[in-house]
Design an enzyme around this catalytic site. Structure first.
Site, PDB file in Angstrom:
ATOM      1  N   GLN A 179       0.823  -1.213   0.000  1.00 37.03           N
ATOM      2  CA  GLN A 179       0.000   0.000   0.000  1.00 37.03           C
ATOM      3  C   GLN A 179       0.863   1.272   0.000  1.00 37.03           C
ATOM      4  O   GLN A 179       0.471   2.288  -0.576  1.00 37.03           O
ATOM      5  CB  GLN A 179      -0.922  -0.016   1.238  1.00 37.03           C
ATOM      6  CG  GLN A 179      -2.101   0.920   1.144  1.00 37.03           C
ATOM      7  CD  GLN A 179      -3.272   0.337   0.355  1.00 37.03           C
ATOM      8  OE1 GLN A 179      -3.617  -0.812   0.535  1.00 37.03           O
ATOM      9  NE2 GLN A 179      -3.883   1.123  -0.510  1.00 37.03           N
ATOM     10  N   LYS A 217       1.793   1.803  -3.674  1.00 38.50           N
ATOM     11  CA  LYS A 217       0.574   2.064  -4.450  1.00 38.50           C
ATOM     12  C   LYS A 217       0.110   3.500  -4.210  1.00 38.50           C
ATOM     13  O   LYS A 217      -0.144   4.264  -5.137  1.00 38.50           O
ATOM     14  CB  LYS A 217      -0.530   1.083  -4.016  1.00 38.50           C
ATOM     15  CG  LYS A 217      -1.837   1.255  -4.740  1.00 38.50           C
ATOM     16  CD  LYS A 217      -2.983   0.479  -4.094  1.00 38.50           C
ATOM     17  CE  LYS A 217      -2.664  -0.951  -3.820  1.00 38.50           C
ATOM     18  NZ  LYS A 217      -3.862  -1.760  -3.468  1.00 38.50           N
ATOM     19  N   LYS A 265      -2.613  -1.008   6.611  1.00 40.89           N
ATOM     20  CA  LYS A 265      -3.616  -2.058   6.372  1.00 40.89           C
ATOM     21  C   LYS A 265      -4.054  -2.596   7.725  1.00 40.89           C
ATOM     22  O   LYS A 265      -3.306  -2.519   8.701  1.00 40.89           O
ATOM     23  CB  LYS A 265      -2.999  -3.201   5.560  1.00 40.89           C
ATOM     24  CG  LYS A 265      -4.027  -4.011   4.801  1.00 40.89           C
ATOM     25  CD  LYS A 265      -4.382  -3.330   3.509  1.00 40.89           C
ATOM     26  CE  LYS A 265      -5.512  -4.015   2.785  1.00 40.89           C
ATOM     27  NZ  LYS A 265      -5.673  -3.443   1.433  1.00 40.89           N
ATOM     28  N   GLY A 318     -12.305  -0.325   2.922  1.00 38.44           N
ATOM     29  CA  GLY A 318     -12.656  -1.742   2.783  1.00 38.44           C
ATOM     30  C   GLY A 318     -11.573  -2.553   2.106  1.00 38.44           C
ATOM     31  O   GLY A 318     -10.600  -2.029   1.568  1.00 38.44           O
ATOM     32  N   ASP A 319     -11.742  -3.848   2.143  1.00 36.88           N
ATOM     33  CA  ASP A 319     -10.918  -4.824   1.415  1.00 36.88           C
ATOM     34  C   ASP A 319     -11.742  -6.118   1.428  1.00 36.88           C
ATOM     35  O   ASP A 319     -12.980  -6.036   1.575  1.00 36.88           O
ATOM     36  CB  ASP A 319      -9.535  -4.991   2.093  1.00 36.88           C
ATOM     37  CG  ASP A 319      -8.529  -5.726   1.202  1.00 36.88           C
ATOM     38  OD1 ASP A 319      -7.954  -5.093   0.311  1.00 36.88           O
ATOM     39  OD2 ASP A 319      -8.337  -6.947   1.376  1.00 36.88           O
ATOM     40  N   THR A 372     -12.055   0.578  -8.018  1.00 42.59           N
ATOM     41  CA  THR A 372     -10.906  -0.325  -8.223  1.00 42.59           C
ATOM     42  C   THR A 372     -11.054  -1.094  -9.535  1.00 42.59           C
ATOM     43  O   THR A 372     -10.120  -1.164 -10.346  1.00 42.59           O
ATOM     44  CB  THR A 372     -10.758  -1.299  -7.033  1.00 42.59           C
ATOM     45  OG1 THR A 372     -10.867  -0.561  -5.816  1.00 42.59           O
ATOM     46  CG2 THR A 372      -9.441  -2.020  -7.085  1.00 42.59           C
ATOM     47  N   SER A 417     -10.718   6.844  -2.785  1.00 40.34           N
ATOM     48  CA  SER A 417     -10.800   7.025  -1.327  1.00 40.34           C
ATOM     49  C   SER A 417     -10.250   8.399  -0.943  1.00 40.34           C
ATOM     50  O   SER A 417     -10.806   9.095  -0.097  1.00 40.34           O
ATOM     51  CB  SER A 417      -9.975   5.950  -0.604  1.00 40.34           C
ATOM     52  OG  SER A 417     -10.736   4.785  -0.405  1.00 40.34           O
TER      53      SER A 417
END
Ligand code: NDP
Ligand code: 2IT
Length: 451
Positions: free
Chosen positions: A111, A114, A126, A165-166, A209, A384
């Protein structure tokens, strides 16, 4: 010994079982950035790698909640705050029985780069829990989310750390988490993204996404001189938020998607998958994909256990472009062999690290365009950040505005990745390009901010 091997030797402690995924992610980054480390000694001088591979902090807590039979259940919750050189910690929450500290370290580490690639002011984090949302009632989900937030709220805030979220965490869970945060803190603020639209969510965050992965692929194919996606057969794995929205965008631009999958099996529908039915099965009824063939009896359902060891049914189906959108290491060397044999031209990672290192090497050595997760799926976290902007300014952007900004962001990421690869002598290698470009921005900020 090359610079990458020397650096990796320092981190061999990480190879214990729980850290395997983290080490896999770290190894890829270290090999990719070797040309950058060789060309600029400041990164070594400031011990950037040693500092980057250790999270700023890992918060681990007990989550105790009451199930519908009034039995006490206990789970473990985590937040891995990896790096905030570029902005507040930012990254999703995963609720899945396989979650442990190692999984979240791998995801948090990815992350960082990214988020750096988006060019937006967000750091990397995360979190999540080993809680299994499958088969739980709405009330049980609510009670778990409340209990989880009772602890998590101490460590987050709109300028501190903003979860989203994930896997296993969508708008429903974010809604319950937000409600509990508000209750505890009496503060109505953008502390989570992916909220339902009616209380501060951004339009297009659910789609971002999957749509973003398709926008990235369109740009990559154009830059690499390949034919566009319209009219082509595509395969997608997964049947969650990312997969269903990748399918939606692919269908909108005239591609034909013939597969999807879940943790139990794969659907192959040679006439193109029925997206409305998939949404009904997976988003509304939250049931197995097996029910798809009750409506479309010509389609095939291939249960997971029917497929030989080491390979996955989705990747054995001929396609022009493949989109792994389920979970880590779901596309293996065997799968890469099948894709290549069937003439696949591009692979785009919608999920985080869905391809094994061996699969990536094989695909790239056969000239398949390969879009790595930290670049191709950055559309989710980018929107986000747009949600954070809207919350901070108490405004609401239109669907068209967010879509346009998402498209531009994905095109810019793709171009920056391709250009960086070229600058460092690895033209066409989007994995190295993404790692170098992502690393450079965050490393330069760390140097400028001091130790
Ligand atoms: P969802 O929970 O919405 O969907 C996950 C999908 O993957 C489901 O179809 C699920 O099957 C399947 N799946 C999960 N675990 C496994 C497994 N171990 N084996 C096989 N299939 C599995 O999650 P998302 O769509 O949000 O996330 C998918 C991927 O995309 C993850 O890697 C996530 O980290 C990544 N990602 C997500 C973003 C987002 O905005 N949501 C942003 C960027 C990346 P079943 O239905 O049976 O559970
Ligand atoms: O992996 C990811 O980028 C996400 N799960 C989304 C993170 C976010 O903060 O939107």
């Amino acid at each position: 010994m090359g610079i990458a091997e020397t650096e990796l030797k320092k981190f061999e402690y990480s190879t214990c079982d729980e850290n395997k995924l983290f080490y896999q992610a770290m190894e890829e980054v270290i090999y990719s950035i070797a040309p950058l480390l060789e060309s600029d000694s400041r990164y070594e001088e400031y011990s950037i790698l040693e500092r980057l591979v250790v999270p700023d902090r890992v918060v681990k807590f007990k989550v105790t909640w009451l199930d519908d039979n009034n039995k006490i259940q206990v789970n473990t919750g985590y937040r891995v705050q990896f790096n905030n050189a570029l902005g507040p910690y930012k990254g999703g929450l995963r609720f899945h029985p396989t979650v442990n500290e190692g999984v979240l370290k791998f995801l948090g580490f990815e992350q960082i780069f990214k988020n750096s690639l988006t060019g937006l002011p967000i750091g990397g984090a995360k979190g999540g829990s080993d809680f299994n949302p499958k088969g739980k009632s709405d009330f049980e989900i609510m009670k778990f989310c409340s209990a989880f937030m009772t602890e998590l709220h101490k460590y987050i805030g709109p300028r501190v750390d903003v979860p989203a979220g994930d896997i296993g965490v969508g708008a429903r869970e974010i809604g319950y988490l937000f409600g509990e945060y508000k209750k505890i803190t009496s503060s109505y603020e953008g502390v989570l993204t992916g909220k339902p639209f009616m209380f501060g969510g951004s339009l297009m965050r659910p789609e971002a996404t999957g749509y973003g992965a398709v926008y990235f692929t369109q740009t990559m194919l154009e830059m690499e001189g390949k034919e566009e996606l319209a009219g082509k057969v595509c395969t997608v794995s997964g049947a969650g938020n990312v997969a269903l929205h990748a399918i939606e965008k692919l269908q909108q631009i005239g591609a034909m998607v013939v597969t999807c999958s879940d943790s139990k099996g794969t659907i192959y529908d040679s006439r193109g998958v029925d997206l409305e039915l998939l949404k009904e099965l997976k988003m509304v009824r939250r049931t197995s994909l097996e029910e798809y063939i009750q409506v479309h009896s010509d389609a095939k359902y291939i249960p997971l256990e029917e497929y030989p060891e080491g390979g996955h049914a989705v990747w054995d189906i001929p396609c022009y472009a493949a989109f792994p959108c389920a979970t880590q290491n779901e596309l293996t060397e065997v799968d890469a062999q099948n894709l290549i044999a069937n003439g696949c031209v591009s692979v785009t990672e919608g999920a985080n690290m869905p391809s094994t290192p061996e699969a990536i090497d094989l695909l790239q050595s056969h000239g398949v365009c390969f879009a790595p997760a930290k670049a191709a799926n950055a559309g989710g976290v980018a929107v986000s950040e747009f949600e954070m902007s809207q919350n901070a300014s108490m405004s609401k952007w239109s669907f068209e505005k967010v879509d346009e900004k998402l498209k531009t962001t994905m095109q810019q990421i793709c171009k920056r990745v391709a250009l960086t690869a070229k600058d460092y002598g690895v033209e066409g290698n989007y994995v190295h390009g993404a790692n170098i470009a992502g690393f450079k921005r965050v490393a330069d900020a760390m140097i400028a901010e001091g130790i």
